[in-house]
Design a protein around this motif. Structure first.
Motif, short mmCIF file in Angstrom:
data_model
loop_
_atom_site.label_atom_id
_atom_site.label_comp_id
_atom_site.label_asym_id
_atom_site.label_seq_id
_atom_site.Cartn_x
_atom_site.Cartn_y
_atom_site.Cartn_z
N SER A 188 0.83 -1.21 0.00
CA SER A 188 0.00 0.00 0.00
C SER A 188 0.87 1.26 0.00
CB SER A 188 -0.92 0.00 1.23
OG SER A 188 -1.59 1.24 1.35
N LEU A 189 1.90 1.25 0.85
CA LEU A 189 2.78 2.42 0.93
C LEU A 189 3.57 2.61 -0.37
CD1 LEU A 189 4.12 2.00 4.58
CD2 LEU A 189 2.49 3.70 3.75
N LEU A 190 4.00 1.50 -0.96
CA LEU A 190 4.74 1.61 -2.23
C LEU A 190 3.85 2.18 -3.33
CD1 LEU A 190 6.80 -1.72 -2.27
CD2 LEU A 190 7.70 0.61 -2.14
N THR A 191 2.60 1.73 -3.36
CA THR A 191 1.67 2.23 -4.37
C THR A 191 1.42 3.73 -4.19
OG1 THR A 191 0.59 0.07 -4.43
CG2 THR A 191 -0.60 1.92 -5.40
N ALA A 192 1.22 4.12 -2.92
CA ALA A 192 1.00 5.54 -2.63
C ALA A 192 2.24 6.36 -3.00
CB ALA A 192 0.66 5.74 -1.16
N ALA A 193 3.42 5.82 -2.69
CA ALA A 193 4.66 6.54 -3.01
C ALA A 193 4.83 6.69 -4.52
CB ALA A 193 5.85 5.79 -2.42
N LEU A 194 4.45 5.65 -5.26
CA LEU A 194 4.54 5.72 -6.72
C LEU A 194 3.66 6.85 -7.25
CD1 LEU A 194 5.54 4.61 -9.40
CD2 LEU A 194 3.64 2.97 -9.35
N GLY A 195 2.47 6.98 -6.67
CA GLY A 195 1.58 8.06 -7.09
C GLY A 195 2.16 9.43 -6.83
N ARG A 196 2.93 9.54 -5.74
CA ARG A 196 3.55 10.83 -5.42
C ARG A 196 4.79 11.10 -6.26
NH1 ARG A 196 1.92 13.46 -0.91
NH2 ARG A 196 0.35 12.44 0.40
N VAL A 197 5.49 10.04 -6.63
CA VAL A 197 6.71 10.21 -7.42
C VAL A 197 6.38 10.66 -8.84
CG1 VAL A 197 8.63 8.97 -8.49
CG2 VAL A 197 8.11 8.61 -6.08
#
Length: 380
Positions: free
Chosen positions: A63-72
């Protein structure tokens, strides 16, 4: 050696989310919820704590990786730039440029955009962002096409962009009737289709007090100066143009409440106005708010004065003004001694009404009528 460079370009930029950003955010939220459900479910069925921890941690990590990808992922942006000759707008896919001299009109939408519509294949002229207002631009190259460009109203840069664009709109010109000469030109405000300018609602105008920098505050102060000048020019038309004086005497009659309120607001703005941008930002903000009050008071003053016309005068005075207007129209279609005679009769009516206190003309307006009479005689 001094440089003659033109005005510095100003850019307003607004970022927006792609559908991919929304999908990634939704997936991240779903995974976070799934981790909680896994924790509860695995605990209920008495799963080994180590296994439970690993499963929950893995899901939360995803979940955190997916959210981080959206921010990157970079957010795309719509921008609009105005320099001394051109206006440029668009996004990372396409930028459109037009000469400012081709600008026909610029308006701000009254409603918020219900969706994000960015240069779709079917509507390549739309650069809207959901929840934001947008500019509506038309250019001489294709007057029927309306370009829509999103802006953030609270952004001082956007306010400056709008101010510069509006300054480039074609000015209302005087309309000549018949063989009009000199000051006998029919003013635009006397035309039946004339629409008084309405000021932007205060809630939509960015304040100097909220500006993010001194430069932004100064741009807003300069915009207030221009707005102040525009009101003075508009009011002067009603004071000095003979036809406007005859048609709408209540616009400048200080005994009328709306005119009195306008003069009160105008005096306050004049007191706060300075030749240079004040060091004290509170004073600059106070001046900006005073100008907003002037614009509103002027809009009310002009609207009421035009609506009432000569209705506040006695019937006899109204008839005399009607006669003067007929004489003015006749003067536009004549020349020489005949034109001078018409203007002389108008001069007599206006001065007589002024002596009786029915009309309150500026001396310059009376002088203009007399000057027109002299020019007519000299033209023979």
């Amino acid at each position: 050696m001094a440089s003659n460079s033109g005005p510095v370009s100003v850019t307003s930029r607004i970022e927006y989310r792609r559908p991919l950003h929304d999908r990634l955010a939704a997936v991240a939220s779903a995974l976070a919820v799934a981790a909680l459900i896994e924790l509860v479910a695995l605990t209920i069925i008495d799963t080994d704590p180590v296994v439970t921890g690993l499963v929950v941690i893995a899901t939360l990590g995803l979940s955190l990786l997916t959210a981080a990808l959206g921010r990157v992922l970079d957010l795309p942006a719509i921008s609009i730039t105005v320099d001394d000759e051109m206006v440029h707008f668009g996004n990372e896919v396409a930028i459109h440029s037009f000469p400012l001299s081709d600008l026909l009109s610029v308006k701000q939408s009254t409603e918020l955009s219900s969706d994000t519509s960015v240069a779709r294949s079917s509507r390549a002229d739309q650069y809207r962002v959901r929840g934001c207002r947008y500019l509506q631009l038309r250019f001489a190259s294709d007057p029927d096409q309306e370009w829509q460009v999103a802006t953030i109203e609270s952004d001082p840069a956007a306010a400056e962009v709008v101010s510069r664009l509006r300054a480039q709109q074609p000015k209302k010109r005087k309309v000549f009737a018949g063989k009009a000469m000199g000051d006998l030109a029919k003013p635009a405000q006397a035309e039946p289709d004339y629409q008084p300018t309405q000021p932007q609602p205060d809630r939509l105008a960015p304040r100097i007090a909220n500006a993010g920098s001194v430069e932004a505050a100064e741009r807003l102060w300069q915009a207030a100066i221009r707005q102040h000048e525009a009101v003075l020019i508009d009011y002067a038309q009603y004071e000095l143009e003979p036809e406007l004086l005859l048609r709408f005497p209540a616009v400048t009659d200080v005994s009328v409440d709306t005119v009195a309120r306008f003069h009160t607001a105008l005096s306050r703005a004049q007191e706060l106005r300075t030749e240079r941008f004040p060091v004290n930002l509170d004073r600059a903000d106070e001046y900006q708010q005073a100008v907003m009050a002037v614009r509103k008071a002027w809009a009310d003053c002009e609207k009421y004065g035009r609506a009432v016309g000569t209705g506040l005068l006695d019937v006899t005075d109204q008839r005399e003004l009607t006669t003067a207007l007929s004489l003015l129209e006749n003067a536009r279609h004549s020349e020489g001694a005949q034109q001078a005679d018409y203007l002389d009769r108008i001069h007599h009516i206006v001065t007589d009404l002024a002596d009786r206190g029915s009309l309150h003309p500026q001396q310059q307006a009376i002088d203009e009528i007399e000057a027109g009479r002299r020019r007519a005689l000299e033209a023979e």
